[in-house]
Design a protein around this motif. Structure first.
Motif, short mmCIF file in Angstrom:
data_model
loop_
_atom_site.label_atom_id
_atom_site.label_comp_id
_atom_site.label_asym_id
_atom_site.label_seq_id
_atom_site.Cartn_x
_atom_site.Cartn_y
_atom_site.Cartn_z
N LEU A 1 0.81 -1.21 0.00
CA LEU A 1 0.00 0.00 0.00
C LEU A 1 0.85 1.27 0.00
O LEU A 1 0.71 2.11 -0.88
N PHE A 2 1.70 1.40 1.00
CA PHE A 2 2.42 2.66 1.18
C PHE A 2 3.91 2.37 1.33
O PHE A 2 4.29 1.50 2.11
N PRO A 3 4.73 3.11 0.61
CA PRO A 3 6.15 2.73 0.58
C PRO A 3 6.86 2.99 1.90
O PRO A 3 6.50 3.87 2.67
N ASN A 4 7.87 2.18 2.12
CA ASN A 4 8.76 2.33 3.24
C ASN A 4 9.66 3.54 2.97
O ASN A 4 10.32 3.59 1.94
N LEU A 5 9.66 4.50 3.89
CA LEU A 5 10.54 5.65 3.71
C LEU A 5 11.82 5.49 4.53
O LEU A 5 12.72 6.33 4.48
N ALA B 1 15.99 2.97 -0.37
CA ALA B 1 15.58 2.73 -1.75
C ALA B 1 14.44 3.69 -2.05
O ALA B 1 13.44 3.69 -1.35
N TRP B 2 14.63 4.54 -3.05
CA TRP B 2 13.64 5.57 -3.34
C TRP B 2 13.02 5.32 -4.70
O TRP B 2 13.71 5.02 -5.66
N LEU B 3 11.69 5.44 -4.75
CA LEU B 3 11.02 5.30 -6.03
C LEU B 3 11.33 6.50 -6.92
O LEU B 3 11.54 6.37 -8.12
N HIS B 4 11.33 7.67 -6.29
CA HIS B 4 11.42 8.90 -7.08
C HIS B 4 12.74 9.64 -6.89
O HIS B 4 12.88 10.76 -7.35
N GLY B 5 13.65 9.05 -6.16
CA GLY B 5 14.93 9.71 -5.95
C GLY B 5 14.95 10.44 -4.62
O GLY B 5 13.90 10.78 -4.06
N ASN B 6 16.16 10.68 -4.11
CA ASN B 6 16.24 11.23 -2.76
C ASN B 6 16.80 12.65 -2.72
O ASN B 6 17.27 13.09 -1.68
N ASN C 1 13.88 3.50 -12.61
CA ASN C 1 13.96 4.82 -13.23
C ASN C 1 13.22 5.78 -12.33
O ASN C 1 11.99 5.77 -12.26
N ASP C 2 13.98 6.60 -11.60
CA ASP C 2 13.29 7.41 -10.60
C ASP C 2 12.53 8.59 -11.22
O ASP C 2 11.72 9.21 -10.56
N GLY C 3 12.77 8.85 -12.52
CA GLY C 3 12.00 9.89 -13.18
C GLY C 3 10.52 9.56 -13.24
O GLY C 3 9.67 10.44 -13.14
N ILE C 4 10.19 8.27 -13.39
CA ILE C 4 8.78 7.89 -13.45
C ILE C 4 8.37 7.06 -12.24
O ILE C 4 7.29 6.50 -12.20
N GLY C 5 9.24 6.96 -11.27
CA GLY C 5 8.89 6.24 -10.05
C GLY C 5 8.89 4.74 -10.21
O GLY C 5 8.21 4.03 -9.45
N ALA C 6 9.61 4.22 -11.21
CA ALA C 6 9.67 2.76 -11.38
C ALA C 6 10.82 2.22 -10.53
O ALA C 6 11.96 2.68 -10.65
N PRO C 7 10.55 1.29 -9.66
CA PRO C 7 11.58 0.85 -8.71
C PRO C 7 12.62 -0.07 -9.32
O PRO C 7 12.38 -0.72 -10.33
#
Lengths: 244, 307
Positions: free
Chosen positions: B156-160, B164-169, B238-244
């Motif tokens: 459901l909700f990503p681990n922060l 590991a970042w979906l969209h970059g840190n 690809n963190d540009g589109i949030g692909a892990p």
């Protein structure tokens, strides 16, 4: 009248007692209907749509108000946690209002848009799955129970009698177009109610079950609307102070 | 047993009523202290009416002579003092501006506003302030989804709290995601029935799972071509589109860790994601939180991930 005749006549005593103690209430309440600033002049507040009405009914019948208030008071700590204090205008179409005074859970006056539909649904089905320490009970049946909206028109008419401007005639409809815009006026027109409710339920994936209208759809639609009607960024700091 | 104190008849005046032939009621005067307290409440009420809003008349009411002062920003950005009759809303505006706790915090907030992220990182006191406000704000607005410690909820909700970042840190990315919200989305993929198993095995083979046969994995690798556009040729994301990144053994949606050693279960998890896609939203907080609050949150969130 002699005091003795009051003391020995219990019917009269009751009537006169009620008359005397109601003075306090009347003096405090009646002027509020005349004072201009009681309900603030503010853009955006509108009556609930048919789906939201049903959601609100479920909110009331499930007793959510026993743990949740819907009134943010003008204090710094409340502002930081919940957002702008509630305006009287924001609950002008609530019958009965849901201000509440008991907060076992957080205030919900501005919960609309704070979470996703997905979160709201999951949280209502099983709060502990998202907030492990929560003491809120789950309401899983909402997701299984088809929404009964067979009486939606009657419900709107009842609210209309209490003063909510739903329209039945062309004149009332025109007045709503003037006040709320055409798109909203269509939704507030009683003869359209069933269609409007079905459209709103289908327009968004409220409960993760497309194609089915459940009680969860209505409740989530209601929650996602709470506190979102007024755009406070349009008003300068302290604007609403003049109304008190 | 003490006897009830009895006054001799005639000592105190009676009310004059007589019941049942001989029952009378003494007319004792009210106690002095009580009477004065009663008069004091009347005086208090009159003072109150003069000082505070009290009596309604027509469509308005007496506002009282007590006032509250606060400042607002005028049209040209200059500060304007407003004097309002005493009321709780005006008091609230004032307390937001000048209560001791507001002032103490404002001093630090001004500091944060005037500094870049890098400068804040170098200044331990400001950093500590930003972290503690960030922590509090996170609890009120983010923890319900991301968990109290940012650990998230798989599926459901990503681990922060992992790095590991979906969209970059980068700070800019984090700030813009909090402000504008996120529409997390992978479209359901149309993978033929007979290749999906191998495809899932290939994906799993990228992060260990040594028991997967090389053959199955290499058959799956071909099918992965349709995924590479988003997840990258070598599945590094690809963190540009949030692909892990699919090769790092960190899972956000597919509950692979929940399967233990059960390969079939892992394959099912991946298959489920591929067949159904992913759709999940994070709301926008740009209207709800101030820019400075969001910056402090970004600092907090970024260090949750160990930065």
């Amino acid at each position: 009248m002699k005091h003795e005749s009051i003391e020995i006549n219990s019917g009269l005593l009751i009537v006169l007692t009620l008359a005397v103690i109601s003075i306090g209430g009347l003096v405090e309440i009646v002027p509020l209907f005349h004072i201009e600033d009681t309900v603030e002049d503010v853009d955006g507040v509108r009556p609930y749509t048919p789906l939201e009405i049903r959601g609100r009914d479920i909110y009331v019948s499930e007793g959510c108000y026993a743990c949740h208030s819907q009134m943010i008071r003008p204090f710094r700590d409340e502002m930081l946690r919940y957002g702008h204090y509630s305006l009287a205008a924001e609950s002008q179409y609530d019958h009965p209002f849901q201000w509440g005074s008991k907060r076992t859970g957080p205030d919900l006056a501005r919960v609309g848009g704070k979470y996703s539909n997905e979160w709201q649904t999951q949280h209502l089905v099983n709060p502990q799955s998202l907030v492990p320490e929560s003491i809120m009970p789950g309401y899983p049946w909402l997701l299984e129970t088809p929404l009964d909206y067979s009486q939606i028109e009657e419900r709107m008419v009842a609210l209309k009698r209490a003063g909510v401007p739903y329209s039945q005639t062309q004149e009332e409809y025109d007045a709503n177009v003037e006040k709320f815009g055409k798109e909203m006026a269509d939704k507030l027109h009683v003869p359209n109610a069933t269609q409007v409710l079905e459209d709103q339920a289908a327009a968004e994936n409220w409960d993760g079950k497309p194609g089915e209208i459940t009680e969860m759809d209505a409740l989530v639609a209601y929650l996602q609307m709470l506190g979102t009607m007024v755009d406070f960024s349009k008003y300068e700091d302290g604007h609403f102070n003049q109304f008190r | 047993m003490s006897q009830p104190k009895k006054n001799k008849p005639g000592q105190v005046e009676t009310t004059g009523h007589v019941w049942d032939g001989d029952l009378r009621e003494y007319n004792n005067p009210l106690p002095r202290w009580w009477l004065w307290a009663f008069y004091a409440t009347i005086v208090f009420a009159v003072v109150y009416w003069i000082l505070y809003p009290a009596w309604p008349y027509g469509d308005s009411y007496t506002k009282g002579i007590n006032t509250v002062e606060y400042t607002v920003e005028g049209e040209n950005g200059e500060e304007k003092t407003v004097t309002e009759h005493w009321n709780t809303r005006a008091l609230f505006t004032k307390s937001m501006q000048s209560s001791p706790s507001a002032l103490a915090q404002q001093e630090w907030i001004d500091k944060v506003e005037g500094m870049s992220f890098e400068e804040i990182e170098q200044d331990p006191d400001t950093l500590q302030f930003a972290m503690s406000v960030g922590h509090g704000t996170f609890g009120d607005f983010c923890a319900a989804c991301h968990g109290a410690g940012g650990q998230g909820k798989i599926g459901l909700f990503p681990n922060l709290a992992d790095n590991a970042w979906l969209h970059g840190n980068s700070y800019d990315t984090i700030v813009s995601k909090i402000e504008g919200g996120i529409n997390g989305m992978m479209p359901a993929q149309n993978v033929p029935e007979d290749t999906i198993d191998d495809l899932a095995k290939y994906v799993l083979s990228l992060s260990g799972n040594a028991e997967i046969s090389g053959e199955a994995a290499s058959r799956g690798k071909q099918a992965f071509a349709s995924c590479a556009g988003c997840h990258g040729q070598d599945a590094q994301g690809n963190d540009g589109i949030g692909a892990p990144n699919l090769a790092d053994a960190i899972w956000d949606v597919a509950d692979v860790p929940g399967c233990g050693d059960d390969l079939g279960c892992k394959v099912d998890e991946i298959t489920h994601v591929v067949n159904n896609g992913i759709q999940r939203q994070m709301p926008a907080f740009g209207d709800r939180l101030t820019e400075t609050q969001i910056r402090m949150l970004a600092i907090y969130v970024r260090q949750l991930g160990g930065n």
